[in-house]
Design a protein around this motif. Structure first.
Motif, PDB file in Angstrom:
ATOM      1  N   LEU A  15      23.268 -11.396   3.110  1.00 17.24           N
ATOM      2  CA  LEU A  15      22.546 -12.018   4.215  1.00 17.24           C
ATOM      3  C   LEU A  15      22.036 -10.983   5.203  1.00 17.24           C
ATOM      4  O   LEU A  15      20.964 -11.139   5.789  1.00 17.24           O
ATOM      5  N   TRP A  16      22.829  -9.910   5.405  1.00 19.91           N
ATOM      6  CA  TRP A  16      22.381  -8.866   6.324  1.00 19.91           C
ATOM      7  C   TRP A  16      21.202  -8.089   5.769  1.00 19.91           C
ATOM      8  O   TRP A  16      20.358  -7.616   6.510  1.00 19.91           O
ATOM      9  N   SER A  17      21.166  -7.941   4.445  1.00 15.65           N
ATOM     10  CA  SER A  17      20.062  -7.145   3.887  1.00 15.65           C
ATOM     11  C   SER A  17      18.821  -7.985   3.632  1.00 15.65           C
ATOM     12  O   SER A  17      17.776  -7.446   3.284  1.00 15.65           O
ATOM     13  N   SER A  18      18.902  -9.297   3.849  1.00 14.93           N
ATOM     14  CA  SER A  18      17.724 -10.137   3.654  1.00 14.93           C
ATOM     15  C   SER A  18      17.044 -10.399   4.994  1.00 14.93           C
ATOM     16  O   SER A  18      17.689 -10.473   6.028  1.00 14.93           O
ATOM     17  N   THR A  19      15.715 -10.544   4.951  1.00 15.95           N
ATOM     18  CA  THR A  19      14.989 -10.849   6.186  1.00 15.95           C
ATOM     19  C   THR A  19      14.766 -12.353   6.345  1.00 15.95           C
ATOM     20  O   THR A  19      14.290 -12.813   7.367  1.00 15.95           O
ATOM     21  N   GLU A  20      15.115 -13.103   5.273  1.00 15.11           N
ATOM     22  CA  GLU A  20      14.870 -14.550   5.332  1.00 15.11           C
ATOM     23  C   GLU A  20      16.158 -15.312   5.517  1.00 15.11           C
ATOM     24  O   GLU A  20      17.239 -14.763   5.371  1.00 15.11           O
ATOM     25  N   ARG A  21      15.992 -16.590   5.790  1.00 10.29           N
ATOM     26  CA  ARG A  21      17.150 -17.471   5.881  1.00 10.29           C
ATOM     27  C   ARG A  21      17.416 -18.023   4.476  1.00 10.29           C
ATOM     28  O   ARG A  21      16.515 -18.543   3.845  1.00 10.29           O
ATOM     29  N   LEU A  22      18.654 -17.877   4.025  1.00  8.12           N
ATOM     30  CA  LEU A  22      18.968 -18.154   2.626  1.00  8.12           C
ATOM     31  C   LEU A  22      19.810 -19.410   2.453  1.00  8.12           C
ATOM     32  O   LEU A  22      20.624 -19.747   3.309  1.00  8.12           O
ATOM     33  N   THR A  23      19.586 -20.065   1.292  1.00  8.20           N
ATOM     34  CA  THR A  23      20.423 -21.213   0.946  1.00  8.20           C
ATOM     35  C   THR A  23      21.606 -20.736   0.120  1.00  8.20           C
ATOM     36  O   THR A  23      21.625 -19.621  -0.387  1.00  8.20           O
ATOM     37  N   VAL A  24      22.573 -21.638  -0.049  1.00  7.64           N
ATOM     38  CA  VAL A  24      23.757 -21.330  -0.862  1.00  7.64           C
ATOM     39  C   VAL A  24      23.331 -21.033  -2.292  1.00  7.64           C
ATOM     40  O   VAL A  24      23.805 -20.093  -2.929  1.00  7.64           O
ATOM     41  N   ARG A  25      22.375 -21.822  -2.781  1.00  4.12           N
ATOM     42  CA  ARG A  25      21.879 -21.636  -4.157  1.00  4.12           C
ATOM     43  C   ARG A  25      21.328 -20.229  -4.335  1.00  4.12           C
ATOM     44  O   ARG A  25      21.635 -19.559  -5.326  1.00  4.12           O
ATOM     45  N   HIS A  26      20.543 -19.777  -3.374  1.00  5.93           N
ATOM     46  CA  HIS A  26      19.925 -18.462  -3.451  1.00  5.93           C
ATOM     47  C   HIS A  26      20.986 -17.363  -3.496  1.00  5.93           C
ATOM     48  O   HIS A  26      20.914 -16.433  -4.301  1.00  5.93           O
ATOM     49  N   ARG A  72      24.644  -6.316  11.561  1.00  5.64           N
ATOM     50  CA  ARG A  72      25.920  -5.653  11.282  1.00  5.64           C
ATOM     51  C   ARG A  72      26.268  -4.633  12.369  1.00  5.64           C
ATOM     52  O   ARG A  72      27.407  -4.540  12.805  1.00  5.64           O
ATOM     53  N   ALA A  73      25.248  -3.907  12.816  1.00 10.51           N
ATOM     54  CA  ALA A  73      25.470  -2.874  13.840  1.00 10.51           C
ATOM     55  C   ALA A  73      26.039  -3.473  15.127  1.00 10.51           C
ATOM     56  O   ALA A  73      26.887  -2.871  15.778  1.00 10.51           O
ATOM     57  N   ASP A  74      25.567  -4.668  15.489  1.00  5.57           N
ATOM     58  CA  ASP A  74      26.070  -5.306  16.705  1.00  5.57           C
ATOM     59  C   ASP A  74      27.522  -5.734  16.547  1.00  5.57           C
ATOM     60  O   ASP A  74      28.328  -5.584  17.474  1.00  5.57           O
ATOM     61  N   PHE A  75      27.856  -6.266  15.385  1.00  8.15           N
ATOM     62  CA  PHE A  75      29.255  -6.625  15.138  1.00  8.15           C
ATOM     63  C   PHE A  75      30.127  -5.378  15.194  1.00  8.15           C
ATOM     64  O   PHE A  75      31.229  -5.398  15.734  1.00  8.15           O
ATOM     65  N   ALA A  77      29.557  -2.607  16.816  1.00  9.22           N
ATOM     66  CA  ALA A  77      29.700  -2.147  18.201  1.00  9.22           C
ATOM     67  C   ALA A  77      30.735  -2.976  18.942  1.00  9.22           C
ATOM     68  O   ALA A  77      31.584  -2.442  19.667  1.00  9.22           O
ATOM     69  N   ASP A  78      30.685  -4.298  18.753  1.00  9.31           N
ATOM     70  CA  ASP A  78      31.661  -5.172  19.406  1.00  9.31           C
ATOM     71  C   ASP A  78      33.072  -4.842  18.967  1.00  9.31           C
ATOM     72  O   ASP A  78      34.001  -4.794  19.780  1.00  9.31           O
ATOM     73  N   LEU A  79      33.244  -4.626  17.664  1.00 11.34           N
ATOM     74  CA  LEU A  79      34.571  -4.329  17.126  1.00 11.34           C
ATOM     75  C   LEU A  79      35.098  -3.017  17.688  1.00 11.34           C
ATOM     76  O   LEU A  79      36.250  -2.917  18.114  1.00 11.34           O
ATOM     77  N   MET A  80      34.222  -2.003  17.717  1.00 16.78           N
ATOM     78  CA  MET A  80      34.646  -0.702  18.255  1.00 16.78           C
ATOM     79  C   MET A  80      35.021  -0.830  19.723  1.00 16.78           C
ATOM     80  O   MET A  80      36.016  -0.280  20.174  1.00 16.78           O
ATOM     81  N   ASP A  81      34.217  -1.569  20.478  1.00 18.11           N
ATOM     82  CA  ASP A  81      34.524  -1.787  21.892  1.00 18.11           C
ATOM     83  C   ASP A  81      35.893  -2.403  22.059  1.00 18.11           C
ATOM     84  O   ASP A  81      36.686  -1.987  22.901  1.00 18.11           O
ATOM     85  N   GLU A  82      36.161  -3.414  21.238  1.00 18.76           N
ATOM     86  CA  GLU A  82      37.428  -4.122  21.350  1.00 18.76           C
ATOM     87  C   GLU A  82      38.596  -3.208  21.015  1.00 18.76           C
ATOM     88  O   GLU A  82      39.606  -3.186  21.710  1.00 18.76           O
ATOM     89  N   ILE A  83      38.420  -2.427  19.953  1.00 18.03           N
ATOM     90  CA  ILE A  83      39.507  -1.535  19.544  1.00 18.03           C
ATOM     91  C   ILE A  83      39.744  -0.457  20.590  1.00 18.03           C
ATOM     92  O   ILE A  83      40.869  -0.131  20.937  1.00 18.03           O
ATOM     93  N   LEU A  84      38.656   0.092  21.131  1.00 16.50           N
ATOM     94  CA  LEU A  84      38.807   1.181  22.092  1.00 16.50           C
ATOM     95  C   LEU A  84      39.375   0.698  23.416  1.00 16.50           C
ATOM     96  O   LEU A  84      40.114   1.410  24.080  1.00 16.50           O
ATOM     97  N   SER A  85      39.001  -0.494  23.814  1.00 13.84           N
ATOM     98  CA  SER A  85      39.487  -0.950  25.103  1.00 13.84           C
ATOM     99  C   SER A  85      40.852  -1.583  24.989  1.00 13.84           C
ATOM    100  O   SER A  85      41.503  -1.842  25.978  1.00 13.84           O
ATOM    101  N   GLY A  86      41.304  -1.795  23.766  1.00 12.73           N
ATOM    102  CA  GLY A  86      42.644  -2.343  23.574  1.00 12.73           C
ATOM    103  C   GLY A  86      42.783  -3.708  24.166  1.00 12.73           C
ATOM    104  O   GLY A  86      43.421  -3.896  25.199  1.00 12.73           O
ATOM    105  N   SER A  87      42.198  -4.693  23.529  1.00 13.91           N
ATOM    106  CA  SER A  87      42.222  -6.037  24.094  1.00 13.91           C
ATOM    107  C   SER A  87      43.645  -6.552  24.158  1.00 13.91           C
ATOM    108  O   SER A  87      44.478  -6.198  23.348  1.00 13.91           O
TER     109      SER A  87
END
Lengths: 115, 310
Positions: A15-26, A72-75, A77-87
């Protein structure tokens, strides 16, 4: 449980490598699996991903079309932020094993190495 | 009563003198494994001394019996004897109360810390499994992030995670060094040691602030243990250079006591480390001295020798 997680990762990859919205079948058709997976398996995985907030969806006739909520990059970044700030109010052991330096330490080290 | 006094005295002396001695000691840094054992041994022996003191105050004397019924009967008659004298009764109640508080506090701390750990690990693991790439380096998760970081998630489903930034700024040897370091943490189960230190610190640091220091020092020494393990396969200089390439980051209170502050120190240690032969002996001696009261207490409990009834 581990295998389901792996499947979620593979589906998100597509899904991340596709530019379209995909169905389950696809998604099912483009997953190269021997033996091939059942439609319901992929459906469950994508439904889970939607529930967990990784995917959005819209109706397209009888089926849904899915696309990622964030790149993916945004996820990442969020994950790194969370790990670094020690939630959480106390650090847990997993946070302890993070290797990095403070700016002060880096500066004093560069000075010591004569950079 | 005498043994209770001796045990409390030991607890007080140990908690004031020993931490300072361990912080200044060179052998602790030279043999970090022994250092970790010393710190944890100190904490556990002080706790054991306090618990044993409470027990001996509250029950006069204890004998480990093979039959539980006889043991219970002995406790009951012991308690009855205690309660006959008014002074004895008060001390008994005090001892039992304090013991109850200690146990409750420990259990509460274990539950809180354990739950937070499990929750955090679950969340991070499920995010990581989806967001990170598994096909770049075998058995390693790679996060597409430009800054150079490396960490591990220890435990049963252990994972080693590095960022793209790390893969691009370090040489293959240096990457191997960093991976070896993280794998050492997992293999040697350092997270269990830290969990135990964390539970004890969370439970009792309001009355014993030095427990926080014990936790920090243990974390710092565990980093050195992992360094030593990594050095065995890749060499000191490679690991040292790898550490210098890591990104300067924001210092946060959470990581301040752990590896973040230790990196500069670890570099120095890797650069100047000499084999300090007497280190092993000094360390072993310190551990024996620290654990002596634990043996004394165990012997008391087993044979009721030293304990004198009220």
């Amino acid at each position: 449980m581990r295998r389901l997680g792996e499947l979620e990762a593979v589906v998100m990859d597509q899904l991340w490598s596709s530019t379209e919205r995909l169905t389950v079948r696809h998604v099912l058709e483009h997953l190269e699996r021997q033996p091939p997976l059942a439609y319901t398996t992929v459906l469950t995985v994508m439904d889970n991903l939607h529930r967990k907030g990784f995917l959005r969806r819209e109706r397209d006739g009888r089926a849904f079309r899915y696309w990622p909520t964030k790149a993916r990059a945004d996820f990442t970044a969020d994950l790194m932020d969370e790990i670094l700030s020690g939630s959480g109010d106390r650090s847990t052991t997993l946070m302890r094993f993070l290797d990095r330096m403070t700016p002060e330490e880096a500066a004093s080290m560069r000075r010591a190495l004569g950079d | 009563m005498t043994s209770a006094v001796l045990l409390v005295l030991y607890a007080l002396l140990a908690s004031t003198i020993a931490p300072r001695a361990l912080i200044g000691a060179r052998w602790v840094v030279e043999t970090p494994r022994l250092g970790v054992v010393a710190w944890q041994g100190l904490v556990l022996s002080v706790l054991a001394a306090v618990v044993a003191a409470m027990l001996s105050l509250s029950l006069g004397f204890l004998r480990l019996c093979h039959e539980v019924a006889a043991f219970v009967h002995l406790c009951v008659t012991g308690l009855a004897q205690e309660y006959q004298a008014p002074g004895g009764g008060l001390v008994t109640v005090m001892g039992l109360n304090l013991l109850g508080m200690i146990v409750a506090r420990l259990v509460w701390s274990a539950v809180v810390v354990g739950r937070a750990e499990v929750k955090q690990r679950g969340q991070t693991t499920s995010m990581l499994d989806i967001v990170a790439r598994r096909d770049v380096v075998p058995d390693v998760l790679v996060l597409e992030h430009e800054a150079a970081y490396a960490f591990c998630l220890p435990g049963r489903d252990a994972r080693v995670v590095v960022t793209r930034g790390l893969l691009e700024s370090l040489s293959p040897d240096q990457i191997t060094a960093v991976l070896a370091h993280e794998r050492a943490h997992i293999r040697q189960r350092h997270h269990l040691v830290l969990l135990s230190a964390s539970v004890l610190s969370r439970a009792f640091s309001p009355v014993a602030p030095w427990l926080c220091m014990a936790e920090e020092q243990t974390a710092r020494l565990l980093e050195m243990c992992a360094d030593d393990a990594a050095c065995r396969s890749v060499g000191r200089e490679t690991l040292r250079l790898a550490l210098t390439r890591l990104v300067p980051g924001r210092a946060t209170p959470v990581l301040l006591g752990a590896s973040a502050c230790a990196v500069g120190e670890r570099l120095e240690r890797l650069r100047t480390r000499r084999r300090f032969r007497p280190a092993m002996l000094v360390g072993a001696a310190a551990v024996v001295v620290a654990s002596a009261p634990v043996f004394m207490v165990t012997r008391d409990l087993a044979f009721g020798g030293l304990c004198l009834p009220m």
